[in-house]
Scaffold this active site. Structure first.
Site, PDB file in Angstrom:
ATOM      1  N   ASP A 144     -11.032   2.851   3.845  1.00  0.00           N
ATOM      2  CA  ASP A 144     -11.282   1.403   3.763  1.00  0.00           C
ATOM      3  C   ASP A 144     -12.770   1.122   3.532  1.00  0.00           C
ATOM      4  OD1 ASP A 144      -9.402  -0.619   3.950  1.00  0.00           O
ATOM      5  OD2 ASP A 144      -9.146  -0.433   6.112  1.00  0.00           O
ATOM      6  N   GLN A 167      -4.637  -1.316   9.677  1.00  0.00           N
ATOM      7  CA  GLN A 167      -4.524  -2.660   9.114  1.00  0.00           C
ATOM      8  C   GLN A 167      -5.094  -3.693  10.081  1.00  0.00           C
ATOM      9  OE1 GLN A 167      -3.520  -3.233   5.999  1.00  0.00           O
ATOM     10  NE2 GLN A 167      -3.593  -5.450   6.112  1.00  0.00           N
ATOM     11  N   LYS A 197       0.839  -1.207   0.000  1.00  0.00           N
ATOM     12  CA  LYS A 197       0.000   0.000   0.000  1.00  0.00           C
ATOM     13  C   LYS A 197       0.872   1.255   0.000  1.00  0.00           C
ATOM     14  CE  LYS A 197      -3.792  -2.383   2.267  1.00  0.00           C
ATOM     15  NZ  LYS A 197      -4.499  -2.744   3.501  1.00  0.00           N
TER      16      LYS A 197
HETATM   17  N1  GUN Z   1      -6.371  -6.680   6.276  1.00  0.00           N
HETATM   18  C1  GUN Z   1      -6.501  -7.411   5.147  1.00  0.00           C
HETATM   19  N2  GUN Z   1      -7.114  -6.687   4.192  1.00  0.00           N
HETATM   20  C2  GUN Z   1      -7.384  -5.479   4.720  1.00  0.00           C
HETATM   21  C3  GUN Z   1      -7.989  -4.288   4.221  1.00  0.00           C
HETATM   22  O1  GUN Z   1      -8.439  -4.203   3.083  1.00  0.00           O
HETATM   23  N3  GUN Z   1      -8.046  -3.249   5.087  1.00  0.00           N
HETATM   24  C4  GUN Z   1      -7.577  -3.322   6.343  1.00  0.00           C
HETATM   25  N4  GUN Z   1      -7.698  -2.256   7.122  1.00  0.00           N
HETATM   26  N5  GUN Z   1      -7.006  -4.394   6.850  1.00  0.00           N
HETATM   27  C5  GUN Z   1      -6.915  -5.468   6.035  1.00  0.00           C
END
Ligand code: GUN
Length: 284
Positions: free
Chosen positions: A119, A96, A52
């Protein structure tokens, strides 16, 4: 056009388009800012978070990663989010997941101000989606939104089509159902209690597989000419497998996403898209 939907290339095209938009936003006075918060050192999370960050920096976004020790208290984490909520340089906040057991995920997600929830997990954002509110600023969860973008970019008609979703999770199955419904598909959501799964998938023009069970959807379950979107990422004996048995499903499908290289890269591109959207909303 190829039968195999190249999510990697489509995601790259979208990121390059966003890069141009970001150049304009910078000239206007400020680049979009994304802050990713990670607690502990789960190896899968480390990988996702660094992907990311790399994507954000490549397109000229201001990206920062805040890493906290596994034993951070819930209160400390909530205080940190409060600071980010009030920081005018931060357009998007992503915590996350998963979080350690002593921290209540729901509480953390709900502490992010909805207009920075890139998100799309905050109940205000899911509520806006589920109630069909498009007028208010609304963030859609990145994976479901990525699926819609793939269909759009491939020129796949949604209006009036039968779409069957296998899986009813809050982060994929339910939101993608609403996004497809909004675009006038006739939507069926299947799950572990569905009586005749094959009958449901077989009449679908669009099948979205999001169950987390390797190669569960086989070619005989797919109608000739259907579009197959595979959201599964299952690691089996060191290999990544989708929820769809690719080789058999490919024979029936008119278009199909591979794993990896299908939906996965789109998720990150959509995080970038949501952050740019937030920057435009927040202004300079
Ligand atoms: N953990 C795995 N995929 C995601 C996601 O798309 N967003 C977040 N915040 N955590 C994750």
């Amino acid at each position: 056009m190829s039968k195999i939907i190249d999510g990697k290339q489509i995601a790259k095209n979208i990121r390059m388009e966003l890069k141009e938009e970001i150049t304009d936003l910078k000239e206007e006075g400020r680049a979009p800012g994304l802050t990713v918060v990670m607690v502990g050192n789960n190896p899968a999370s480390e990988t996702y978070v660094s992907m990311k960050e790399k994507a954000a920096l490549e397109i000229g976004m201001n990206s920062s990663l805040i890493k906290k020790e596994e034993d951070i208290s819930e209160k400390e984490l909530l205080d940190l989010i409060d600071d980010l909520n009030n920081d005018p340089d931060v357009d998007g906040i992503l915590v996350q997941l998963p979080l350690p057991d002593h921290i209540e995920e729901k509480k953390v997600i709900e502490s992010i101000v909805p207009d920075k929830d890139v998100d799309g997990f905050h109940p205000i954002n899911t509520g806006r989606l589920f109630s069909g509110q498009e007028d208010a600023l609304r963030y859609e969860a990145c994976t479901p939104l990525g699926i819609i973008r793939l269909l759009e970019r491939e020129g796949i008609e949604i209006d009036g089509k039968n779409a069957t979703i296998v899986g009813r999770s809050n982060i994929v199955g339910k939101p993608v159902a609403h996004l497809l419904l909004e675009r006038h598909a006739t939507v069926t959501i299947c799950h572990s209690h569905t009586k005749d799964l094959k009958a449901e998938t077989k009449r679908a023009d669009i099948v979205v597989a999001a169950v987390g069970r390797p190669e569960m959807i086989t070619g005989d379950m797919i109608k000739e000419g259907a579009v197959v979107i595979d959201v599964g990422i299952n690691r089996v004996d060191g290999k990544l497998l989708g929820d769809v048995e690719f080789d058999t499903a490919k024979e029936a499908a008119s278009k199909i996403t591979p794993v990896p290289g299908g939906v996965g890269p789109m998720t990150i591109a959509m995080l970038m898209e949501n952050t740019v959207k937030s920057r435009k909303y927040h202004g300079v």
